[in-house]
Design a protein around this motif. Sequence first.
Motif, PDB file in Angstrom:
ATOM      1  N   LEU A  62      18.150  67.572  -7.166  1.00 35.09           N
ATOM      2  CA  LEU A  62      19.370  67.755  -6.374  1.00 35.09           C
ATOM      3  C   LEU A  62      19.684  69.234  -6.173  1.00 35.09           C
ATOM      4  O   LEU A  62      20.078  69.647  -5.075  1.00 35.09           O
ATOM      5  CB  LEU A  62      20.547  67.050  -7.048  1.00 35.09           C
ATOM      6  N   ARG A  63      19.517  70.012  -7.214  1.00 38.84           N
ATOM      7  CA  ARG A  63      19.785  71.454  -7.079  1.00 38.84           C
ATOM      8  C   ARG A  63      18.804  72.107  -6.108  1.00 38.84           C
ATOM      9  O   ARG A  63      19.196  72.969  -5.312  1.00 38.84           O
ATOM     10  CB  ARG A  63      19.709  72.127  -8.445  1.00 38.84           C
ATOM     11  N   SER A  64      17.559  71.692  -6.145  1.00 41.15           N
ATOM     12  CA  SER A  64      16.564  72.271  -5.253  1.00 41.15           C
ATOM     13  C   SER A  64      16.877  71.951  -3.794  1.00 41.15           C
ATOM     14  O   SER A  64      16.842  72.837  -2.928  1.00 41.15           O
ATOM     15  CB  SER A  64      15.170  71.750  -5.626  1.00 41.15           C
ATOM     16  N   ILE A  65      17.194  70.685  -3.503  1.00 43.70           N
ATOM     17  CA  ILE A  65      17.545  70.314  -2.122  1.00 43.70           C
ATOM     18  C   ILE A  65      18.825  71.014  -1.700  1.00 43.70           C
ATOM     19  O   ILE A  65      18.926  71.544  -0.584  1.00 43.70           O
ATOM     20  CB  ILE A  65      17.703  68.788  -2.002  1.00 43.70           C
ATOM     21  N   ARG A  66      19.831  71.023  -2.582  1.00 38.12           N
ATOM     22  CA  ARG A  66      21.099  71.679  -2.290  1.00 38.12           C
ATOM     23  C   ARG A  66      20.894  73.150  -1.941  1.00 38.12           C
ATOM     24  O   ARG A  66      21.444  73.663  -0.952  1.00 38.12           O
ATOM     25  CB  ARG A  66      22.032  71.528  -3.499  1.00 38.12           C
ATOM     26  N   TRP A 105      30.447  73.246  -3.578  1.00 39.83           N
ATOM     27  CA  TRP A 105      29.186  72.543  -3.339  1.00 39.83           C
ATOM     28  C   TRP A 105      28.003  73.506  -3.398  1.00 39.83           C
ATOM     29  O   TRP A 105      26.935  73.160  -3.921  1.00 39.83           O
ATOM     30  CB  TRP A 105      29.224  71.848  -1.977  1.00 39.83           C
ATOM     31  N   ALA A 106      28.190  74.702  -2.890  1.00 45.33           N
ATOM     32  CA  ALA A 106      27.114  75.693  -2.878  1.00 45.33           C
ATOM     33  C   ALA A 106      26.829  76.260  -4.263  1.00 45.33           C
ATOM     34  O   ALA A 106      25.853  76.999  -4.437  1.00 45.33           O
ATOM     35  CB  ALA A 106      27.470  76.827  -1.912  1.00 45.33           C
ATOM     36  N   GLY A 107      27.662  75.927  -5.242  1.00 48.36           N
ATOM     37  CA  GLY A 107      27.471  76.435  -6.594  1.00 48.36           C
ATOM     38  C   GLY A 107      28.047  77.822  -6.805  1.00 48.36           C
ATOM     39  O   GLY A 107      27.694  78.496  -7.779  1.00 48.36           O
ATOM     40  N   ARG A 108      28.973  78.223  -5.914  1.00 43.52           N
ATOM     41  CA  ARG A 108      29.518  79.572  -5.996  1.00 43.52           C
ATOM     42  C   ARG A 108      30.952  79.596  -6.515  1.00 43.52           C
ATOM     43  O   ARG A 108      31.584  80.655  -6.513  1.00 43.52           O
ATOM     44  CB  ARG A 108      29.468  80.220  -4.602  1.00 43.52           C
TER      45      ARG A 108
END
Length: 383
Positions: free
Chosen positions: A82-86, A375-378
Amino acid sequence: MNNEIENELPEFSKSDALTIGIELELQIIGGQDYNLIGAAPDLLREMKGRVHPGDVKPEITDSMIELSTDICRDYKDALTQLRSIRNELVHQADRLGIGLSGGGTHPFQHWGKQAIFDAPRFHLLSQLYGYLAKQFTIFGQHVHIGCACPDRALWLLHAFNRYIPHLIALSASSPFVQGIDTGFQSARLNSVFAFPLSGRAPFVLSWDDFNTYYRKMIATGVVKSMKDFYWDIRPKPEFGTIELRVMDTPRTVERAAQIAAYAQALARYLLEERPTEPREDDYLVYTFNRFQACRFGYDGTLVIPGSAEQRNIGDDIIRTMAVIEVHAYDLGATEALNLLRTEVLQSRNGASEIRASYASEGALEEVVRQSSELWAGRLEPLS
């Protein structure tokens, strides 16, 4: 519906038991006003040929997009995929000047302004369902669980009905619709319920009986393939899975992986310990329990199937986590279970975070901007 009628069920594919797959429907956000923007064709074009696990596909309106993982063995595998696709999606979205967001509904978009994605199936759905097709600009998480055989898949499907309120409450992240706080934790599911083939699957426990039901439905002309069933849980014979479909898209891939891990551990517990045998009468309280979870989340009331016992949904989740803890450990999902347990004990889910963000900022545009950054992890979520 499809153009071609599938008179026979697809053969139930071989699948390794308890493997999981995750699908997430995402909001595509304009970089200026933070409303939904019809940029799916542009984003799909940019994603074409990019190296990442799984797949990225269009959804019914062009302000939506769906990502899916490959087959995952466990929580760690799911989270990594999921992190890779995201990360790849966010990178391409940044290049286009747009954003992506989780959450079950966009807080202030108006369905009438959405456009149907240019694909034959979506146009057919629009012709059939009218305005409901555009109202279906909502965003869900689906979790596939691998099953060794079709009869076991149907057994597991019905055994899961008792825990559907758990999955709704844990993932609930759609409190706002068209700028209004609905009072619901998951308002998204109200849009799903409008479809005539939504709700629960028929109570059959053998694949032969299910095939008989399917043929009868085909004969009525009401359905043309399995895709026309919008049940909360449905068998997916071409994948060899059951598909859990009640969850809102969580606001982070981390939470999506945790919820999938919870479902996987629950499935292992049900299949190995068989604490109950599914019965038709279990569904007497199903709609009530589902409504309670959508409306009140953890604070809702759950009636235990087969009894008159009532429990608080949050308390029942905590009890269940204690029961399935050994299964989570064996599956490498202890971390996921612990993180979800903390959220339940703090009465925290996506809906509570969105309401906290709105209370702090006073503007839904800022809520969406923060959701996109989250969502972007920021960004870290507000508690």
